[in-house]
Design a protein around this motif. Sequence first.
Motif, PDB file in Angstrom:
ATOM      1  N   ALA A   1      -0.851  25.776  49.393  1.00  8.97           N
ATOM      2  CA  ALA A   1       0.385  25.232  49.965  1.00  8.97           C
ATOM      3  C   ALA A   1       0.546  25.676  51.412  1.00  8.97           C
ATOM      4  O   ALA A   1       0.133  26.777  51.789  1.00  8.97           O
ATOM      5  CB  ALA A   1       1.590  25.687  49.148  1.00  8.97           C
ATOM      6  N   ARG A   2       1.144  24.800  52.221  1.00 10.32           N
ATOM      7  CA  ARG A   2       1.398  25.107  53.629  1.00 10.32           C
ATOM      8  C   ARG A   2       2.890  24.949  53.927  1.00 10.32           C
ATOM      9  O   ARG A   2       3.540  24.022  53.424  1.00 10.32           O
ATOM     10  CB  ARG A   2       0.581  24.186  54.545  1.00 10.32           C
ATOM     11  CG  ARG A   2      -0.904  24.510  54.539  1.00 10.32           C
ATOM     12  CD  ARG A   2      -1.703  23.440  55.267  1.00 10.32           C
ATOM     13  NE  ARG A   2      -1.364  23.346  56.674  1.00 10.32           N
ATOM     14  CZ  ARG A   2      -1.915  24.078  57.640  1.00 10.32           C
ATOM     15  NH1 ARG A   2      -2.821  24.988  57.344  1.00 10.32           N
ATOM     16  NH2 ARG A   2      -1.584  23.902  58.908  1.00 10.32           N
TER      17      ARG A   2
ATOM     18  N   GLY B   1       6.422  32.581  53.481  1.00  7.26           N
ATOM     19  CA  GLY B   1       5.172  31.837  53.468  1.00  7.26           C
ATOM     20  C   GLY B   1       4.651  31.532  52.074  1.00  7.26           C
ATOM     21  O   GLY B   1       4.027  30.493  51.843  1.00  7.26           O
ATOM     22  N   LEU B   2       4.923  32.430  51.121  1.00  7.15           N
ATOM     23  CA  LEU B   2       4.493  32.225  49.754  1.00  7.15           C
ATOM     24  C   LEU B   2       5.459  31.363  48.952  1.00  7.15           C
ATOM     25  O   LEU B   2       5.181  31.024  47.802  1.00  7.15           O
ATOM     26  CB  LEU B   2       4.320  33.579  49.045  1.00  7.15           C
ATOM     27  CG  LEU B   2       3.171  34.446  49.527  1.00  7.15           C
ATOM     28  CD1 LEU B   2       3.229  35.819  48.859  1.00  7.15           C
ATOM     29  CD2 LEU B   2       1.823  33.782  49.256  1.00  7.15           C
ATOM     30  N   GLY B   3       6.597  31.034  49.559  1.00  9.55           N
ATOM     31  CA  GLY B   3       7.590  30.240  48.841  1.00  9.55           C
ATOM     32  C   GLY B   3       8.357  31.046  47.821  1.00  9.55           C
ATOM     33  O   GLY B   3       8.996  30.480  46.923  1.00  9.55           O
ATOM     34  N   ALA B   4       8.340  32.372  47.965  1.00 10.86           N
ATOM     35  CA  ALA B   4       9.032  33.238  47.004  1.00 10.86           C
ATOM     36  C   ALA B   4      10.532  33.150  47.123  1.00 10.86           C
ATOM     37  O   ALA B   4      11.258  33.640  46.262  1.00 10.86           O
ATOM     38  CB  ALA B   4       8.573  34.684  47.193  1.00 10.86           C
ATOM     39  N   GLU B   5      11.023  32.509  48.202  1.00 11.34           N
ATOM     40  CA  GLU B   5      12.476  32.400  48.407  1.00 11.34           C
ATOM     41  C   GLU B   5      12.968  30.969  48.233  1.00 11.34           C
ATOM     42  O   GLU B   5      14.128  30.669  48.486  1.00 11.34           O
ATOM     43  CB  GLU B   5      12.819  32.913  49.802  1.00 11.34           C
ATOM     44  CG  GLU B   5      12.438  34.363  50.005  1.00 11.34           C
ATOM     45  CD  GLU B   5      12.554  34.818  51.449  1.00 11.34           C
ATOM     46  OE1 GLU B   5      12.761  36.019  51.664  1.00 11.34           O
ATOM     47  OE2 GLU B   5      12.452  33.976  52.361  1.00 11.34           O
ATOM     48  N   ASP B   6      12.061  30.061  47.825  1.00 16.76           N
ATOM     49  CA  ASP B   6      12.448  28.663  47.653  1.00 16.76           C
ATOM     50  C   ASP B   6      13.381  28.507  46.433  1.00 16.76           C
ATOM     51  O   ASP B   6      13.272  29.260  45.472  1.00 16.76           O
ATOM     52  CB  ASP B   6      11.211  27.780  47.455  1.00 16.76           C
ATOM     53  CG  ASP B   6      10.368  27.720  48.734  1.00 16.76           C
ATOM     54  OD1 ASP B   6      10.870  28.166  49.785  1.00 16.76           O
ATOM     55  OD2 ASP B   6       9.232  27.238  48.652  1.00 16.76           O
TER      56      ASP B   6
END
Length: 212
Positions: free
Chosen positions: A159-160, A207-212
């Motif tokens: 993912a980007r 960047g890892l999407g851990a806060e999405d």
Amino acid sequence: MSRTEQIEIERKYDVDRAAVLPDPTGAAGEGLAIDRIDVRAAVDLTATYWDTPGHALLGARTTLRRREGGGDEGWHLKLPPQAGGQGRREVHWPLGAADESVPRDLLELVAGELDGREVAPVLRLETTRTVTVLEAAHGRALAEIADDDVTASDLVSGARRSWREWEVELAPGVDGQPGEGLLDAVEERLVAAGAVVSTSKSKLARGLGAED
């Protein structure tokens, strides 16, 4: 080769790509005033973040990266603030060869969090950074604003993600109430220019999407 350490005191802000960084000259608080600025040429940074498959370091509010480019390239380990302390402890280690593994000295500092688990690259950040140094009279550096245009690549999922942010970091030796007062004064200028105080814990988490 040896490590160096510093305490990082900073604030982060989310901004859209059309935002224009305001001139903070004249901002003052708690006895510190910005007399002039020095805008540096943009630099390209590439940082590879290391963690366990389950992101044990991220869960412990710790980041471990290898950064190329800029004036502070090398290995960086950021540790959470100590109880009652101000800012995060940041440990630096020289860059070394491209195929060098994580320095043992840095791994020893997070041995408790890793609990025997191995680390591997999990994220790559490519950042175009423009730094504005904020100076007092006679050229003393008080802080700097980093204008970052970031692209993150998840090395596991592919993912980007991309975003732009401003970071205001106090210079070494500027801290306590004077430092907080200066950060407050600069924040007023940035918010007026459209910045929003970031709720992100770190570039790694974002960047890892851990806060999405």
